[in-house]
Design a protein around this motif. Structure first.
Motif, PDB file in Angstrom:
ATOM      1  N   LEU A  15       0.916  -1.147  -0.038  1.00  0.00           N
ATOM      2  CA  LEU A  15      -0.053  -0.031  -0.029  1.00  0.00           C
ATOM      3  C   LEU A  15       0.784   1.441  -0.088  1.00  0.00           C
ATOM      4  O   LEU A  15       2.041   1.178   0.208  1.00  0.00           O
ATOM      5  CB  LEU A  15      -0.826   0.005   1.222  1.00  0.00           C
ATOM      6  CG  LEU A  15      -1.818  -1.265   1.341  1.00  0.00           C
ATOM      7  CD1 LEU A  15      -2.699  -0.969   2.520  1.00  0.00           C
ATOM      8  CD2 LEU A  15      -2.650  -1.225   0.317  1.00  0.00           C
ATOM      9  N   LYS A  21      -0.515   9.889   3.332  1.00  0.00           N
ATOM     10  CA  LYS A  21      -1.263   8.770   2.212  1.00  0.00           C
ATOM     11  C   LYS A  21      -2.306   7.853   2.698  1.00  0.00           C
ATOM     12  O   LYS A  21      -2.684   6.858   2.370  1.00  0.00           O
ATOM     13  CB  LYS A  21      -0.226   8.133   1.380  1.00  0.00           C
ATOM     14  CG  LYS A  21       0.506   8.588   0.496  1.00  0.00           C
ATOM     15  CD  LYS A  21       0.339   9.357  -0.737  1.00  0.00           C
ATOM     16  CE  LYS A  21       1.451   9.776  -1.712  1.00  0.00           C
ATOM     17  NZ  LYS A  21       1.171   9.676  -2.836  1.00  0.00           N
ATOM     18  N   VAL A  23      -5.472   8.288   3.321  1.00  0.00           N
ATOM     19  CA  VAL A  23      -6.780   8.172   2.445  1.00  0.00           C
ATOM     20  C   VAL A  23      -6.340   7.200   1.315  1.00  0.00           C
ATOM     21  O   VAL A  23      -7.095   6.231   1.069  1.00  0.00           O
ATOM     22  CB  VAL A  23      -7.165   9.641   2.007  1.00  0.00           C
ATOM     23  CG1 VAL A  23      -8.209   9.407   1.114  1.00  0.00           C
ATOM     24  CG2 VAL A  23      -7.597  10.387   3.272  1.00  0.00           C
ATOM     25  N   SER A  24      -5.076   7.533   0.730  1.00  0.00           N
ATOM     26  CA  SER A  24      -4.601   6.612  -0.371  1.00  0.00           C
ATOM     27  C   SER A  24      -4.820   4.891   0.055  1.00  0.00           C
ATOM     28  O   SER A  24      -5.223   4.080  -0.687  1.00  0.00           O
ATOM     29  CB  SER A  24      -3.507   6.929  -1.062  1.00  0.00           C
ATOM     30  OG  SER A  24      -3.621   8.167  -1.783  1.00  0.00           O
ATOM     31  N   ARG A  25      -4.286   4.778   1.383  1.00  0.00           N
ATOM     32  CA  ARG A  25      -4.034   3.306   1.641  1.00  0.00           C
ATOM     33  C   ARG A  25      -5.469   2.724   1.760  1.00  0.00           C
ATOM     34  O   ARG A  25      -5.738   1.680   1.494  1.00  0.00           O
ATOM     35  CB  ARG A  25      -3.202   3.584   2.943  1.00  0.00           C
ATOM     36  CG  ARG A  25      -1.845   3.548   2.746  1.00  0.00           C
ATOM     37  CD  ARG A  25      -1.216   3.040   4.131  1.00  0.00           C
ATOM     38  NE  ARG A  25      -1.122   4.266   5.347  1.00  0.00           N
ATOM     39  CZ  ARG A  25      -0.580   5.165   5.063  1.00  0.00           C
ATOM     40  NH1 ARG A  25       0.408   5.555   4.278  1.00  0.00           N
ATOM     41  NH2 ARG A  25      -0.594   6.042   6.080  1.00  0.00           N
ATOM     42  N   ASN A  26      -6.492   3.575   2.529  1.00  0.00           N
ATOM     43  CA  ASN A  26      -7.549   3.122   2.850  1.00  0.00           C
ATOM     44  C   ASN A  26      -8.387   2.767   1.535  1.00  0.00           C
ATOM     45  O   ASN A  26      -9.166   1.639   1.331  1.00  0.00           O
ATOM     46  CB  ASN A  26      -8.666   4.144   3.607  1.00  0.00           C
ATOM     47  CG  ASN A  26      -7.842   4.254   5.211  1.00  0.00           C
ATOM     48  OD1 ASN A  26      -6.986   3.381   5.448  1.00  0.00           O
ATOM     49  ND2 ASN A  26      -8.246   5.360   5.890  1.00  0.00           N
ATOM     50  N   GLU A  27      -8.159   3.761   0.618  1.00  0.00           N
ATOM     51  CA  GLU A  27      -8.736   3.498  -0.753  1.00  0.00           C
ATOM     52  C   GLU A  27      -8.450   2.084  -1.513  1.00  0.00           C
ATOM     53  O   GLU A  27      -9.045   1.331  -2.180  1.00  0.00           O
ATOM     54  CB  GLU A  27      -8.807   4.735  -1.704  1.00  0.00           C
ATOM     55  CG  GLU A  27      -9.777   5.867  -1.524  1.00  0.00           C
ATOM     56  CD  GLU A  27     -11.211   5.626  -1.303  1.00  0.00           C
ATOM     57  OE1 GLU A  27     -11.407   4.841  -2.247  1.00  0.00           O
ATOM     58  OE2 GLU A  27     -11.710   5.970  -0.175  1.00  0.00           O
ATOM     59  N   GLN A  28      -7.124   1.954  -1.214  1.00  0.00           N
ATOM     60  CA  GLN A  28      -6.395   0.722  -1.950  1.00  0.00           C
ATOM     61  C   GLN A  28      -6.941  -0.450  -1.227  1.00  0.00           C
ATOM     62  O   GLN A  28      -7.060  -1.464  -1.765  1.00  0.00           O
ATOM     63  CB  GLN A  28      -4.901   0.891  -1.845  1.00  0.00           C
ATOM     64  CG  GLN A  28      -4.287   1.935  -2.611  1.00  0.00           C
ATOM     65  CD  GLN A  28      -2.759   2.161  -2.424  1.00  0.00           C
ATOM     66  OE1 GLN A  28      -2.146   2.003  -1.204  1.00  0.00           O
ATOM     67  NE2 GLN A  28      -2.197   2.738  -3.420  1.00  0.00           N
ATOM     68  N   CYS A  29      -7.098  -0.332   0.254  1.00  0.00           N
ATOM     69  CA  CYS A  29      -7.718  -1.606   0.803  1.00  0.00           C
ATOM     70  C   CYS A  29      -9.271  -2.052   0.272  1.00  0.00           C
ATOM     71  O   CYS A  29      -9.553  -2.896   0.069  1.00  0.00           O
ATOM     72  CB  CYS A  29      -7.859  -1.532   2.350  1.00  0.00           C
ATOM     73  SG  CYS A  29      -6.279  -1.168   3.052  1.00  0.00           S
ATOM     74  N   LYS A  30      -9.894  -0.772   0.253  1.00  0.00           N
ATOM     75  CA  LYS A  30     -11.269  -1.071  -0.526  1.00  0.00           C
ATOM     76  C   LYS A  30     -10.998  -1.429  -2.099  1.00  0.00           C
ATOM     77  O   LYS A  30     -11.915  -2.526  -2.453  1.00  0.00           O
ATOM     78  CB  LYS A  30     -12.159   0.487  -0.484  1.00  0.00           C
ATOM     79  CG  LYS A  30     -12.293   1.101   0.683  1.00  0.00           C
ATOM     80  CD  LYS A  30     -13.130   2.275   0.431  1.00  0.00           C
ATOM     81  CE  LYS A  30     -13.324   2.966   2.025  1.00  0.00           C
ATOM     82  NZ  LYS A  30     -13.870   4.376   1.890  1.00  0.00           N
ATOM     83  N   GLU A  31     -10.058  -1.231  -2.661  1.00  0.00           N
ATOM     84  CA  GLU A  31     -10.097  -1.786  -3.990  1.00  0.00           C
ATOM     85  C   GLU A  31      -9.809  -3.047  -4.159  1.00  0.00           C
ATOM     86  O   GLU A  31     -10.235  -4.070  -4.983  1.00  0.00           O
ATOM     87  CB  GLU A  31      -8.885  -0.903  -4.649  1.00  0.00           C
ATOM     88  CG  GLU A  31      -8.743  -1.477  -6.251  1.00  0.00           C
ATOM     89  CD  GLU A  31      -7.514  -0.603  -6.977  1.00  0.00           C
ATOM     90  OE1 GLU A  31      -7.207  -0.864  -8.008  1.00  0.00           O
ATOM     91  OE2 GLU A  31      -6.891   0.129  -6.352  1.00  0.00           O
ATOM     92  N   ARG A  34     -12.872  -5.006  -3.402  1.00  0.00           N
ATOM     93  CA  ARG A  34     -13.825  -4.915  -4.492  1.00  0.00           C
ATOM     94  C   ARG A  34     -13.237  -5.849  -5.570  1.00  0.00           C
ATOM     95  O   ARG A  34     -14.115  -6.459  -6.204  1.00  0.00           O
ATOM     96  CB  ARG A  34     -13.696  -3.519  -4.994  1.00  0.00           C
ATOM     97  CG  ARG A  34     -15.121  -2.722  -5.725  1.00  0.00           C
ATOM     98  CD  ARG A  34     -15.021  -1.505  -6.196  1.00  0.00           C
ATOM     99  NE  ARG A  34     -13.614  -0.676  -6.137  1.00  0.00           N
ATOM    100  CZ  ARG A  34     -13.024   0.123  -5.530  1.00  0.00           C
ATOM    101  NH1 ARG A  34     -13.887   0.257  -4.200  1.00  0.00           N
ATOM    102  NH2 ARG A  34     -12.086   0.479  -5.596  1.00  0.00           N
TER     103      ARG A  34
END
Length: 127
Positions: A15, A21, A23-31, A34
């Motif tokens: 990540l 970063k 917010v980016s890490r959290n978004e990457q986890c969601k990705e 998904r």
């Protein structure tokens, strides 16, 4: 995969780094959650809720965001709490007799109560 009747999924990822970063890490986890719907389990649930155990491995880059002084203070507080808990546990295992002297739990249990628990909770002497 299944181990006996337990479902397990393992993710390995790298990540985004650096404290700004998050917010980016959290978004990457969601990705990851998904995208894995297409590969494992059902498409209706993500792996975090579908499997019994989920293991995230790799360079996740989540860190404690404290300066050195605050980190030392937090560790000292944790060590103090551990020390206090040790003292509490020692008092739990020991009991004061009628003269104010400490007795071992084994001695208390053998002097009236039929079990260690009875001896510590007062036993026959009401203490």
């Amino acid at each position: 995969f299944l181990f006996r009747d337990t479902s397990i999924v393992v993710f390995s990822c790298h990540l985004a780094a650096h404290s700004h970063k998050l917010v980016s890490r959290n978004e990457q986890c969601k990705e990851v959650l998904r995208e894995t719907r297409k590969l494992v389990g059902t498409r209706k649930l993500d792996a975090a809720v579908e499997f019994d155990h989920v293991f995230w491995m790799g360079d996740l880059n989540y860190r404690i965001d404290l300066n050195l002084r605050a980190s030392h203070r937090a560790l000292q507080n944790w060590n103090n709490a551990r020390s206090k808990m040790s003292q509490i546990m020692a008092m739990h295992r020991l009991r004061l007799d009628s003269t104010g002297k400490r007795q071992s739990a084994e001695k208390v249990a053998g002097s009236g109560g039929s079990s260690l628990g009875e001896g510590l909770s007062g036993g026959s002497d009401g203490g």
